[in-house]
Write a protein that holds these residues in place. Sequence first.
Motif, PDB file in Angstrom:
ATOM      1  N   LEU A 174       0.816  -1.209   0.000  1.00 16.49           N
ATOM      2  CA  LEU A 174       0.000   0.000   0.000  1.00 16.49           C
ATOM      3  C   LEU A 174       0.850   1.260   0.000  1.00 16.49           C
ATOM      4  N   SER A 175       0.270   2.363  -0.458  1.00 19.68           N
ATOM      5  CA  SER A 175       0.939   3.659  -0.401  1.00 19.68           C
ATOM      6  C   SER A 175       0.685   4.303   0.955  1.00 19.68           C
ATOM      7  N   GLY A 176       1.420   5.389   1.244  1.00 18.73           N
ATOM      8  CA  GLY A 176       1.376   6.011   2.552  1.00 18.73           C
ATOM      9  C   GLY A 176       0.023   6.523   2.982  1.00 18.73           C
ATOM     10  N   GLU A 177      -0.836   6.845   2.041  1.00 18.85           N
ATOM     11  CA  GLU A 177      -2.146   7.395   2.393  1.00 18.85           C
ATOM     12  C   GLU A 177      -3.028   6.375   3.124  1.00 18.85           C
ATOM     13  N   TYR A 178      -2.634   5.099   3.090  1.00 14.16           N
ATOM     14  CA  TYR A 178      -3.404   4.057   3.773  1.00 14.16           C
ATOM     15  C   TYR A 178      -2.749   3.620   5.085  1.00 14.16           C
ATOM     16  N   THR A 180      -2.930   4.509   8.200  1.00  9.86           N
ATOM     17  CA  THR A 180      -3.767   4.327   9.394  1.00  9.86           C
ATOM     18  C   THR A 180      -4.545   3.024   9.334  1.00  9.86           C
ATOM     19  N   VAL A 181      -5.247   2.803   8.221  1.00 12.39           N
ATOM     20  CA  VAL A 181      -6.033   1.580   8.097  1.00 12.39           C
ATOM     21  C   VAL A 181      -5.119   0.362   7.970  1.00 12.39           C
ATOM     22  N   ALA A 182      -3.946   0.537   7.370  1.00 15.54           N
ATOM     23  CA  ALA A 182      -2.989  -0.563   7.257  1.00 15.54           C
ATOM     24  C   ALA A 182      -2.525  -1.009   8.641  1.00 15.54           C
ATOM     25  N   SER A 183      -2.280  -0.035   9.530  1.00 17.60           N
ATOM     26  CA  SER A 183      -1.879  -0.360  10.890  1.00 17.60           C
ATOM     27  C   SER A 183      -2.977  -1.128  11.616  1.00 17.60           C
ATOM     28  N   TYR A 184      -4.210  -0.737  11.379  1.00 16.42           N
ATOM     29  CA  TYR A 184      -5.337  -1.417  12.032  1.00 16.42           C
ATOM     30  C   TYR A 184      -5.481  -2.842  11.506  1.00 16.42           C
ATOM     31  N   ILE A 185      -5.270  -3.038  10.208  1.00 20.19           N
ATOM     32  CA  ILE A 185      -5.337  -4.380   9.626  1.00 20.19           C
ATOM     33  C   ILE A 185      -4.255  -5.271  10.232  1.00 20.19           C
ATOM     34  N   ASN A 186      -3.058  -4.728  10.392  1.00 18.95           N
ATOM     35  CA  ASN A 186      -1.968  -5.514  10.984  1.00 18.95           C
ATOM     36  C   ASN A 186      -2.289  -5.928  12.417  1.00 18.95           C
ATOM     37  N   GLN A 187      -2.982  -5.050  13.143  1.00 24.16           N
ATOM     38  CA  GLN A 187      -3.301  -5.333  14.542  1.00 24.16           C
ATOM     39  C   GLN A 187      -4.424  -6.368  14.680  1.00 24.16           C
ATOM     40  N   THR A 188      -5.394  -6.304  13.794  1.00 26.61           N
ATOM     41  CA  THR A 188      -6.586  -7.148  13.932  1.00 26.61           C
ATOM     42  C   THR A 188      -6.525  -8.445  13.129  1.00 26.61           C
ATOM     43  N   ALA A 195     -10.146  -7.295   4.899  1.00 21.75           N
ATOM     44  CA  ALA A 195      -9.120  -6.261   4.752  1.00 21.75           C
ATOM     45  C   ALA A 195      -9.364  -5.446   3.485  1.00 21.75           C
ATOM     46  N   ARG A 196      -9.752  -6.122   2.422  1.00 16.66           N
ATOM     47  CA  ARG A 196     -10.042  -5.422   1.168  1.00 16.66           C
ATOM     48  C   ARG A 196     -11.208  -4.459   1.345  1.00 16.66           C
ATOM     49  N   SER A 197     -12.237  -4.891   2.040  1.00 13.97           N
ATOM     50  CA  SER A 197     -13.394  -4.029   2.285  1.00 13.97           C
ATOM     51  C   SER A 197     -13.011  -2.809   3.115  1.00 13.97           C
ATOM     52  N   MET A 198     -12.133  -3.005   4.083  1.00 17.64           N
ATOM     53  CA  MET A 198     -11.667  -1.893   4.921  1.00 17.64           C
ATOM     54  C   MET A 198     -10.920  -0.857   4.079  1.00 17.64           C
ATOM     55  N   LEU A 199     -10.108  -1.327   3.155  1.00 17.48           N
ATOM     56  CA  LEU A 199      -9.371  -0.418   2.279  1.00 17.48           C
ATOM     57  C   LEU A 199     -10.305   0.320   1.318  1.00 17.48           C
ATOM     58  N   GLU A 200     -11.291  -0.383   0.804  1.00 12.78           N
ATOM     59  CA  GLU A 200     -12.245   0.248  -0.101  1.00 12.78           C
ATOM     60  C   GLU A 200     -13.063   1.313   0.625  1.00 12.78           C
ATOM     61  N   LEU A 201     -13.398   1.047   1.879  1.00 10.38           N
ATOM     62  CA  LEU A 201     -14.121   2.035   2.682  1.00 10.38           C
ATOM     63  C   LEU A 201     -13.253   3.267   2.927  1.00 10.38           C
ATOM     64  N   LEU A 203     -10.835   4.289   0.965  1.00  8.57           N
ATOM     65  CA  LEU A 203     -10.739   4.988  -0.318  1.00  8.57           C
ATOM     66  C   LEU A 203     -11.989   5.825  -0.555  1.00  8.57           C
ATOM     67  N   HIS A 204     -13.149   5.256  -0.255  1.00  7.60           N
ATOM     68  CA  HIS A 204     -14.406   5.993  -0.431  1.00  7.60           C
ATOM     69  C   HIS A 204     -14.436   7.223   0.471  1.00  7.60           C
ATOM     70  N   ARG A 205     -13.987   7.063   1.719  1.00  9.27           N
ATOM     71  CA  ARG A 205     -13.962   8.192   2.651  1.00  9.27           C
ATOM     72  C   ARG A 205     -13.011   9.276   2.167  1.00  9.27           C
ATOM     73  N   LYS A 206     -11.819   8.853   1.707  1.00 10.23           N
ATOM     74  CA  LYS A 206     -10.828   9.809   1.221  1.00 10.23           C
ATOM     75  C   LYS A 206     -11.323  10.537  -0.022  1.00 10.23           C
ATOM     76  N   THR A 207     -11.964   9.816  -0.923  1.00  7.27           N
ATOM     77  CA  THR A 207     -12.484  10.442  -2.143  1.00  7.27           C
ATOM     78  C   THR A 207     -13.538  11.485  -1.809  1.00  7.27           C
ATOM     79  N   GLY A 208     -14.438  11.146  -0.883  1.00  5.15           N
ATOM     80  CA  GLY A 208     -15.461  12.101  -0.469  1.00  5.15           C
ATOM     81  C   GLY A 208     -14.866  13.330   0.185  1.00  5.15           C
ATOM     82  N   ARG A 209     -13.839  13.131   1.010  1.00  6.67           N
ATOM     83  CA  ARG A 209     -13.182  14.266   1.673  1.00  6.67           C
ATOM     84  C   ARG A 209     -12.488  15.163   0.663  1.00  6.67           C
TER      85      ARG A 209
END
Length: 228
Positions: A174-178, A180-188, A195-201, A203-209
């Motif tokens: 993954l690139s640096g913009e992920y 935070t979520v990458a750290s959470y995936i590693n922990q859980t 994990a794919r769904s978490m990344l897509e969510l 991306l959707h949040r970032k696109t909206g922002r």
Amino acid sequence: MTNDTITPPPKSQLHPVFTVTNIQNKVRVLDGTKVAYASWVRLFKLHARGYDVLSHIDGAAAPAETHSSYADWCKVDVHVLQWIYGTVSDDLLPRILEDESTARAAWLRVKNIFNNNKGARAAALESEFNGLKLEHMPSLEAYCQRLRELAGMLKDVDAPVSERRLVIQLVRGLSGEYDTVASYINQTSPNFETARSMLELELHRKTGRDEAATALAAPAVAPSDPLG
């Protein structure tokens, strides 16, 4: 007075295999890249079982040539052979196409293509799998899909990728913009699809922002003066 009636012979039933007009509507074309061999085998066998022709590819003995059912068996076998030829890529077809072949023989030729040189193929696939990064792909969806495809192809050459390793590689590329979520995936340690769904969510949040920020930054357009 006798009431003799002649019972007509029973009508022969059409074998289910002959009801399939386009096998590509049911089994995707095997190319070894977008469609892995293992996926093609599973899907092909699923339909072969459903249409009562699994015995034509699983090694079951054919009836003797002198048996009354042999001619019908040959017609069905040719149809299954057409299924195989019709669901391999243009690059693979010349390598398995032979005169006077049975479906089983063609099935084994396809298998041998993907079983030969397993070591070299595994090394090449491992290299691509370990080096794949999101920045190399046109989208997050394409990145996730390619990782899944490579995992399937590695399984084909007896180098299976565990679910945990697949998720680790997903995060690693993954690139640096992920971050935070990458750290959470590693922990859980979720499975790949979660994990794919978490990344897509994310991306959707970032696109909206980003879209909201762009709208706020757009200069206001002054209303036109009707009096000039």
